[in-house]
Design a protein around this motif. Structure first.
Motif, PDB file in Angstrom:
ATOM      1  N   HIS A  37       1.844   6.969  -6.665  1.00 53.73           N
ATOM      2  CA  HIS A  37       0.848   7.967  -7.084  1.00 53.73           C
ATOM      3  C   HIS A  37       1.303   9.380  -6.757  1.00 53.73           C
ATOM      4  CE1 HIS A  37      -2.519   5.665  -8.676  1.00 53.73           C
ATOM      5  NE2 HIS A  37      -2.221   4.740  -7.783  1.00 53.73           N
ATOM      6  N   GLN A  38       2.182   9.526  -5.793  1.00 56.69           N
ATOM      7  CA  GLN A  38       2.745  10.852  -5.442  1.00 56.69           C
ATOM      8  C   GLN A  38       4.072  11.104  -6.123  1.00 56.69           C
ATOM      9  OE1 GLN A  38       2.732  11.637  -1.176  1.00 56.69           O
ATOM     10  NE2 GLN A  38       1.178  10.067  -0.918  1.00 56.69           N
TER      11      GLN A  38
ATOM     12  N   ASP B  57       0.932   4.056  -2.931  1.00 54.30           N
ATOM     13  CA  ASP B  57       0.635   5.436  -2.537  1.00 54.30           C
ATOM     14  C   ASP B  57       1.775   6.370  -2.948  1.00 54.30           C
ATOM     15  OD1 ASP B  57      -0.884   7.517  -1.017  1.00 54.30           O
ATOM     16  OD2 ASP B  57       0.925   7.461   0.228  1.00 54.30           O
ATOM     17  N   ARG B  58       3.008   5.960  -2.661  1.00 56.48           N
ATOM     18  CA  ARG B  58       4.166   6.787  -3.025  1.00 56.48           C
ATOM     19  C   ARG B  58       4.296   6.916  -4.545  1.00 56.48           C
ATOM     20  NH1 ARG B  58       7.262   9.667   0.459  1.00 56.48           N
ATOM     21  NH2 ARG B  58       8.642   9.462  -1.279  1.00 56.48           N
TER      22      ARG B  58
ATOM     23  N   GLU C 177       0.836  -1.205   0.000  1.00 53.16           N
ATOM     24  CA  GLU C 177       0.000   0.000   0.000  1.00 53.16           C
ATOM     25  C   GLU C 177       0.871   1.256   0.000  1.00 53.16           C
ATOM     26  OE1 GLU C 177      -2.475  -0.603   3.425  1.00 53.16           O
ATOM     27  OE2 GLU C 177      -3.675  -2.145   2.406  1.00 53.16           O
ATOM     28  N   TYR C 178       1.944   1.222   0.778  1.00 49.39           N
ATOM     29  CA  TYR C 178       2.881   2.344   0.835  1.00 49.39           C
ATOM     30  C   TYR C 178       3.517   2.587  -0.527  1.00 49.39           C
ATOM     31  CZ  TYR C 178       7.130   4.925   2.068  1.00 49.39           C
ATOM     32  OH  TYR C 178       8.148   5.855   2.128  1.00 49.39           O
TER      33      TYR C 178
END
Length: 105
Positions: A101-102, A98-99, A94-95
């Motif tokens: 996507h950023q 998420d990263r 998940e991390y």
């Protein structure tokens, strides 16, 4: 005095949480993944980064597919099923997504 210091040190070590016990996804990534994937890159295979475009191109654009490769490995990627728990693998996956996507900023 030496005995007092030994007892005090033992107590500190016994009741303090070691740095490696921090199971936050960011800490797990730093300890287990950043050696090869610093800032979402890949020092082994340039095209196999953790950037969103590369993840999607290589078939790893979902948490489930990232969990699978972390768990079982593939090619140069080691399997982590014997080093991380299922919940730790899930949180790292998940991390990573998420990263990605950023843009790893």
């Amino acid at each position: 005095m030496l005995k007092f210091i030994a007892v005090l040190l033992s107590a500190v070590l016994l009741f303090s949480s070691p740095a490696w016990a921090d199971n936050s996804p960011a800490q797990l990534f730093e300890l287990q993944c950043a050696g090869c994937h610093v800032n979402g890159g890949n020092i082994i295979r340039r095209g196999k980064t953790l950037k969103l475009k590369a993840l999607e191109k290589n078939g790893y654009g979902t948490v489930e597919t990232i969990v699978a490769i972390i768990t079982n490995g593939k090619g140069n990627m080691s399997a982590y099923k014997d080093r991380l728990s299922e919940s730790e693998i899930q949180s790292v996956a998940e991390y990573v997504l998420d990263r990605a996507h950023q843009n790893w900023n």
